[in-house]
Design a protein around this motif. Structure first.
Motif, PDB file in Angstrom:
ATOM      1  N   THR A  50       0.839  -1.193   0.000  1.00  0.00           N
ATOM      2  CA  THR A  50       0.000   0.000   0.000  1.00  0.00           C
ATOM      3  C   THR A  50       0.882   1.255   0.000  1.00  0.00           C
ATOM      4  O   THR A  50       1.805   1.359   0.794  1.00  0.00           O
ATOM      5  CB  THR A  50      -0.895   0.012   1.244  1.00  0.00           C
ATOM      6  OG1 THR A  50      -1.738  -1.132   1.218  1.00  0.00           O
ATOM      7  CG2 THR A  50      -1.753   1.253   1.293  1.00  0.00           C
ATOM      8  N   GLU A 151      -6.618  -3.445  -7.653  1.00  0.00           N
ATOM      9  CA  GLU A 151      -7.145  -4.011  -6.401  1.00  0.00           C
ATOM     10  C   GLU A 151      -7.848  -5.351  -6.618  1.00  0.00           C
ATOM     11  O   GLU A 151      -8.850  -5.658  -5.972  1.00  0.00           O
ATOM     12  CB  GLU A 151      -8.126  -3.019  -5.730  1.00  0.00           C
ATOM     13  CG  GLU A 151      -7.595  -1.606  -5.584  1.00  0.00           C
ATOM     14  CD  GLU A 151      -6.471  -1.488  -4.556  1.00  0.00           C
ATOM     15  OE1 GLU A 151      -6.125  -2.496  -3.932  1.00  0.00           O
ATOM     16  OE2 GLU A 151      -5.943  -0.381  -4.395  1.00  0.00           O
ATOM     17  N   LEU A 185      -2.346  -5.890  -4.153  1.00  0.00           N
ATOM     18  CA  LEU A 185      -1.532  -5.760  -2.952  1.00  0.00           C
ATOM     19  C   LEU A 185      -0.610  -6.954  -2.843  1.00  0.00           C
ATOM     20  O   LEU A 185      -1.010  -8.080  -3.115  1.00  0.00           O
ATOM     21  CB  LEU A 185      -2.433  -5.686  -1.720  1.00  0.00           C
ATOM     22  CG  LEU A 185      -1.746  -5.587  -0.359  1.00  0.00           C
ATOM     23  CD1 LEU A 185      -1.179  -4.198  -0.158  1.00  0.00           C
ATOM     24  CD2 LEU A 185      -2.735  -5.924   0.751  1.00  0.00           C
ATOM     25  N   THR A 344      -8.292   1.142   0.408  1.00  0.00           N
ATOM     26  CA  THR A 344      -7.608   1.075  -0.881  1.00  0.00           C
ATOM     27  C   THR A 344      -7.837   2.318  -1.721  1.00  0.00           C
ATOM     28  O   THR A 344      -8.897   2.926  -1.704  1.00  0.00           O
ATOM     29  CB  THR A 344      -8.116  -0.133  -1.696  1.00  0.00           C
ATOM     30  OG1 THR A 344      -9.525  -0.015  -1.872  1.00  0.00           O
ATOM     31  CG2 THR A 344      -7.816  -1.434  -0.975  1.00  0.00           C
ATOM     32  N   GLN A 386      -3.397  -3.364   4.518  1.00  0.00           N
ATOM     33  CA  GLN A 386      -3.867  -2.166   3.812  1.00  0.00           C
ATOM     34  C   GLN A 386      -4.213  -1.052   4.794  1.00  0.00           C
ATOM     35  O   GLN A 386      -3.914   0.117   4.544  1.00  0.00           O
ATOM     36  CB  GLN A 386      -5.086  -2.514   2.957  1.00  0.00           C
ATOM     37  CG  GLN A 386      -4.742  -3.319   1.723  1.00  0.00           C
ATOM     38  CD  GLN A 386      -5.967  -3.670   0.925  1.00  0.00           C
ATOM     39  OE1 GLN A 386      -6.955  -4.179   1.456  1.00  0.00           O
ATOM     40  NE2 GLN A 386      -5.937  -3.416  -0.357  1.00  0.00           N
ATOM     41  N   ARG A 390      -2.414   2.970   5.339  1.00  0.00           N
ATOM     42  CA  ARG A 390      -3.071   4.280   5.214  1.00  0.00           C
ATOM     43  C   ARG A 390      -2.375   5.335   6.063  1.00  0.00           C
ATOM     44  O   ARG A 390      -2.575   6.526   5.849  1.00  0.00           O
ATOM     45  CB  ARG A 390      -4.523   4.181   5.663  1.00  0.00           C
ATOM     46  CG  ARG A 390      -5.414   3.292   4.826  1.00  0.00           C
ATOM     47  CD  ARG A 390      -5.554   3.796   3.411  1.00  0.00           C
ATOM     48  NE  ARG A 390      -4.729   3.073   2.467  1.00  0.00           N
ATOM     49  CZ  ARG A 390      -4.550   3.426   1.221  1.00  0.00           C
ATOM     50  NH1 ARG A 390      -5.110   4.515   0.755  1.00  0.00           N
ATOM     51  NH2 ARG A 390      -3.772   2.720   0.424  1.00  0.00           N
TER      52      ARG A 390
END
Length: 764
Positions: A50, A151, A185, A344, A386, A390
């Motif tokens: 990510t 994705e 990913l 995502t 994921q 972030r």
């Protein structure tokens, strides 16, 4: 021209500044390798952590390379995103990096919104659903030079469906030169091997090349929080923690220390000594801790449900979702509470802190009991990775996991594919409209084939809706339903609405069921919301009528410039209602193109001759939702207790108008409902009271038997009989035959109903 434009851009200040930022991304370091792989292989799988830049950079690498080579006029790239907000936000980001406005070399298209890019030398970001619609008229994707599916590890039904279609068309389009790039990913090696085998090509992939920029912390090291029921820390916790700090530089001794503690924690998890619930008090204390002790930066909290502050979930209107990207004033900390939508393709640049509760809500389909479920579950390892990613997208970040490492060891590697946990009616209709053969044969070659029983249940429902015949061929109705981007039940509603000239209320109901209803409920004001919703239901004991009336009044107040006040008074979302109104317009456009309406205006007078006929509205809702019928067994102060053949006792959902004290004098014996879902109990969502005559004419089949000299009529398997004279039965059967014949004719020969002739008399 495109080459000259690209050359001029290289000296523009804004472009150069953005290019300097792009060059710092891990993906940019692999620019040459990525382009070589795409040139040498028709199918390429690119994986990365990510935040590595694969989503924003790979399409630009391809476009820039083609522009430099003078191939811009034959280059058109389509890049799919799993969600609406992802498609928009990525398109906006890529356009900004190219120092352009949207609509030049970068565009996007979602269901009700689009900004069209140039036909040549461009990138189109769209949802997977939009690409599927494109493939209905362009199955070989000849209008594109490159297809990028992003994705794909999320395993949505639509992305799996598209992958299967691509597998079938690859041998036939090699001469066209279509390049296919799969982005996912980086999770586990076996996942990539699955795609290599599935695509039947030697796909080349990049290994994990993203350097972590995160600070991954365990919550217990930040704040000592005792869970309810736990009076002390696990046995030996402090001793092992001290030894861990002393010996962490010696790997072998670290393993000797941590393994016994890990085994102890795993045992506690298995014995349910560590609670699996979400402790909101803990999250509150952690937020306070960050606000009081940490530097500037937004906080992103992953929860399975939506709460206040900055909520972010997939069914919010796009305009509301965009609010999360705005930076707050100095000294104000932004706090975002999100579902998995924020995992995502959404870069919220000022997020520094992530709080991960470790839970998500998955809708599933219980094949054995033929019921949908919605319950919180632990996330997969891929989801957790994921969420962690972030944090700290533009500077160092911190991630707080609200679960133990022992719990993390029990997580699945990645989520269950959506195709294995949802109903398959829409997928089967797409298989039929694309002429891909029998449903079971096609679905047997998807990446993870669904249960044969799930396919049979969906085939049975499509036959009940008269969308498929006994040989699994599309009926005329099924053909039209397959062309509508709707659940076949709501698709049937809007088709019947056009035939019976009651377009506005049915379109409003269909839009609300397809997207979401516009009601919201502030904490502590539930009773006020219930009263307003009851008022809008106009004593019709129908959530669907309340939805239609809410949108009708909103549109009136909007024309009077008083919509804001109306929404506040009735606890309605302005932006949701605005979007629902736009959806009505889209439905009208579909049906006008299909020749079922004379006008693409849903307010056209001829299309609404019977819009005030509430009994008709309920009948059409019932026809669309059939066989979702429940028998009312008793009415209590807490609402209706019903019964269905599959599940026995069921209840109306607390949000329903049929779950209030006012339903004690409930006028009907039956309820039709949109969704039956098991959570804390089996609840019926979006219900409407219907009568037996409505049920007889909305349902496709009735059975009749002689009983003591009279006739007993039975519909569905509700253990409910109507005893009547033979003459009455014959009249009902004759009316049903005439109505069905007319409906079949109108579906086969699309045209508006002539109300001055016999067909108008019959429909009236």
């Amino acid at each position: 021209m495109l080459f000259d434009e690209y050359e001029r851009k290289q000296s523009q200040h804004d472009y150069v500044k953005m290019l300097q930022f792009r060059m710092k991304l891990p993906a940019y370091q692999k620019n040459t390798e990525i382009l070589r792989l795409i040139e040498d292989n028709q199918v390429v799988v690119i994986s990365g952590e990510t935040g590595c830049g694969k989503t924003t950079q790979v399409p630009q690498f391809i476009l820039d390379e083609q522009l430099k080579a003078g191939n811009g006029s034959v280059t058109r790239i389509v890049c799919t995103q799993p969600r609406r907000i992802s498609a928009i936000s990525v398109a906006e980001r890529v356009a900004a990096e190219r120092a352009e406005r949207l609509g030049k070399s970068v565009g996007y298209q979602i269901r009700l919104e689009k900004v069209q890019a140039h036909e040549q030398g461009s990138i189109l970001f769209c949802t997977t659903g939009v690409l599927l619609q494109i493939m209905k008229t362009d199955p070989a994707l000849k209008s594109f030079s490159h297809v990028i599916l992003d994705e794909i590890h999320e395993r949505s039904t639509e992305s799996d469906f598209i992958l299967t279609l691509l597998k079938l068309i690859i041998p036939k389009v090699s001469f066209i030169g279509l390049a296919i790039v799969l982005l996912l990913l980086y999770v586990v090696q076996i996942n990539l091997h699955l795609y290599k085998i599935f695509m039947l090509r030697v796909c080349v992939y990049l290994k994990n090349y993203y350097a972590k920029r995160l600070m991954h912390l365990n919550i217990s090291s930040i704040y000592r929080y005792k869970f309810p029921g736990r009076q002390s820390e696990p046995t030996g916790y402090r001793k092992h923690l001290k030894r861990y700090k002393e010996l962490q530089h010696k790997r072998c001794e670290f393993v000797d220390v941590i393994q016994p503690y890990a085994r102890e924690l795993i045992a506690e998890v298995n014995m349910n000594n560590i609670p699996c619930t979400i402790h909101l008090h803990l999250i509150e204390k952690l937020v306070r801790y960050i606000c009081n002790t940490k530097g500037p930066g937004a906080i992103l909290i992953f929860l399975p449900d939506k709460y206040v502050i900055y909520p972010l979930h997939s069914r919010m209107p796009t305009i509301d979702q965009k609010l999360i990207f705005k930076e707050p004033p100095d000294g104000i900390r932004k706090i975002i509470i999100a579902t998995s939508i924020a995992e995502t393709s959404i870069t919220i640049e000022d997020v520094v802190y992530v709080i991960n509760c470790g839970k998500t809500k998955f809708g599933k389909f219980d094949v054995d009991k033929n019921i949908q479920t919605l319950e919180p579950e632990w996330v997969s390892s891929a989801n957790a990775k994921q969420r962690r990613g972030r944090a700290g997208r533009v500077k160092s970040g911190e991630c707080y996991h609200l679960y133990s490492r022992a719990r993390e060891m029990t997580f699945d590697q990645y989520p269950l594919p959506e195709m294995l946990r949802t109903r398959l009616e829409e997928v089967i209709l797409q298989i039929k409209i694309l002429q891909l053969g029998k449903a079971k044969e096609f679905l047997a070659i998807v990446l993870d084939p669904p249960d044969v029983k799930a396919i049979d249940l969906s085939l049975d429902l499509l036959r009940t809706l008269n969308a498929l015949d006994e040989d699994e061929h599309l009926t005329p109705l099924g053909y039209h339903l397959a062309h509508l981007p709707l659940d076949p039940r709501t698709g049937k509603m809007i088709l019947w609405a056009s035939l019976f000239s009651c377009v506005e209320p049915i379109f409003a109901i269909a839009a609300s069921l397809t997207f979401k209803d516009a009601f919201y409920c502030p904490l502590g004001r539930e009773e006020e919301v219930n009263k307003k919703k009851l008022e809008l239901s106009m004593n019709q004991y129908s959530d669907h009528v309340a939805l239609a009336e809410a949108l009708r009044r909103f549109e009136i107040e909007h024309r009077r410039a008083n919509a804001g006040q109306f929404c506040r008074e009735y606890f309605l979302s302005f932006n949701t209602l605005k979007l629902l109104s736009e959806m009505k317009n889209q439905f009208a456009q579909y049906l006008h193109e299909m020749k079922f309406l004379d006008s693409d205006n849903p307010s056209d007078r001829n299309a609404n001759k019977n819009s005030d006929n509430i009994a008709l509205i309920k009948t059409i809702v019932c026809a669309g939702l059939y066989p979702n019928i429940a028998v009312v067994r008793r009415v209590t102060k807490h609402g209706i207790v019903g019964w269905t053949p599959e599940d026995g006792p069921v209840r109306t959902h607390p949000s329903s108008v049929n779950n209030k004290a006012q339903v004690r004098n409930f006028p009907g014996r039956y309820l039709t409902y949109f969704t039956k879902q098991r959570s804390t109990a089996i609840f019926l969502h979006d219900t409407t009271c219907i009568s037996m005559p409505t049920l007889l004419f909305a349902g496709p089949k009735i059975s009749i038997r002689r009983e003591k000299g009279k006739c007993a009529i039975t519909t569905l398997n509700l253990n409910e009989n109507i005893i009547c004279e033979l003459q009455t039965v014959q009249l009902i059967q004759e009316l049903q035959r005439a109505l069905n014949t007319l409906l079949e004719y109108k579906i086969t020969h699309p045209a508006t109903v002539s109300w001055s002739t016999f067909e108008g008399d019959l429909l009236q």
